[in-house]
Design an enzyme around this catalytic site. Structure first.
Site, PDB file in Angstrom:
ATOM      1  N   GLU A 176       0.817  -1.209   0.000  1.00 34.36           N
ATOM      2  CA  GLU A 176       0.000   0.000   0.000  1.00 34.36           C
ATOM      3  C   GLU A 176       0.857   1.269   0.000  1.00 34.36           C
ATOM      4  O   GLU A 176       0.412   2.338   0.411  1.00 34.36           O
ATOM      5  CB  GLU A 176      -0.916   0.004   1.231  1.00 34.36           C
ATOM      6  CG  GLU A 176      -1.859  -1.175   1.326  1.00 34.36           C
ATOM      7  CD  GLU A 176      -2.997  -1.122   0.310  1.00 34.36           C
ATOM      8  OE1 GLU A 176      -2.928  -0.290  -0.622  1.00 34.36           O
ATOM      9  OE2 GLU A 176      -3.935  -1.911   0.446  1.00 34.36           O
ATOM     10  N   TYR A 214     -15.160  14.101  20.453  1.00 30.42           N
ATOM     11  CA  TYR A 214     -13.803  13.641  20.202  1.00 30.42           C
ATOM     12  C   TYR A 214     -13.574  13.182  18.779  1.00 30.42           C
ATOM     13  O   TYR A 214     -12.461  13.281  18.258  1.00 30.42           O
ATOM     14  CB  TYR A 214     -13.413  12.556  21.213  1.00 30.42           C
ATOM     15  CG  TYR A 214     -13.116  13.162  22.555  1.00 30.42           C
ATOM     16  CD1 TYR A 214     -11.869  13.685  22.840  1.00 30.42           C
ATOM     17  CD2 TYR A 214     -14.115  13.279  23.528  1.00 30.42           C
ATOM     18  CE1 TYR A 214     -11.590  14.285  24.059  1.00 30.42           C
ATOM     19  CE2 TYR A 214     -13.861  13.882  24.744  1.00 30.42           C
ATOM     20  CZ  TYR A 214     -12.596  14.386  25.003  1.00 30.42           C
ATOM     21  OH  TYR A 214     -12.338  15.003  26.195  1.00 30.42           O
TER      22      TYR A 214
END
Length: 213
Positions: free
Chosen positions: A75, A121
């Site tokens: 990747e 968050y």
């Protein structure tokens, strides 16, 4: 090897083992990278994140040439694209974590905002998340998909594949990847329920207080 590179290798091994031990990565799935002044450190291909040898972590130069360590993850194109389009990015974390990957497979998820502002968050640590179309693992087109976003997103979901999160540091990228996974778990658990999201004003207040990703 410089002392800063040595420290980066040690931190990668430590934090990747933490992710693996807590189930954010299984088998040889997932890959992590850290940007250096003279290149990029990347987890090697076909190695579990829990078994990294700091000295064998792959290194590529700024042109993408493999110059040290074991062969890097397939990747590599994905990671390079994040660094090219997000100059402040110091690390990239790609996981196959269960709930975020589940979300990447759902047909009715909004691809332009697949992690809505459910908690403060996720706004503070992850920001908006784009889902990009599926391409097979290791396909150079994954890099093209990230470049097309022009650095707008710190995190994406790869369709039918899993999350990729960038951060200014490896620690912040790991924390953001964990936050994304836990929020995805909440979103899947709450499907079909009447859910209250943070308002636009509340999101704007968080961004004004804590900054944008």
């Amino acid at each position: 090897m410089t002392s800063s590179e040595s420290q980066a290798r040690e931190e990668m091994a430590r934090l990747c083992k933490s992710l693996f031990d807590r189930g954010f990565s299984v088998g040889t799935a997932g890959n992590v990278s850290v940007r250096l002044e003279d290149g990029i450190l990347m987890t090697p291909t076909n190695v579990r994140l829990g078994d990294l040898d700091p000295d064998r972590i792959a290194k590529i130069d700024k042109d993408g040439n493999h110059i040290a360590g074991d062969r890097p993850t397939k990747e590599v194109f994905l990671h390079q694209a994040f660094y090219e389009t997000r100059p402040d990015a110091g690390a990239v974390v790609h996981l196959h974590s269960t709930w975020a990957t589940a979300l990447s497979c759902l047909e009715d998820v909004d691809p332009d905002d697949c992690i809505p502002p459910l908690t403060p968050y996720v706004v503070m640590r992850v920001g908006s998340v784009k889902r990009v179309p599926y391409v097979k693992p290791g396909d150079p087109r994954s890099g093209d998909l990230i470049r097309a976003l022009k650095g707008k997103y710190a995190a994406v979901l790869l369709g039918n594949h899993g999350p990729v999160v960038s951060g200014k540091t490896l620690f912040s990228a790991v924390c953001a990847a964990e936050e994304l996974e836990e929020t995805a778990k909440l979103l899947v658990a709450l499907r079909g329920q009447k859910t209250t999201l943070l308002t636009n004003d509340e999101v704007a207040d968080l961004k004004a207080t804590f900054g944008t990703i």
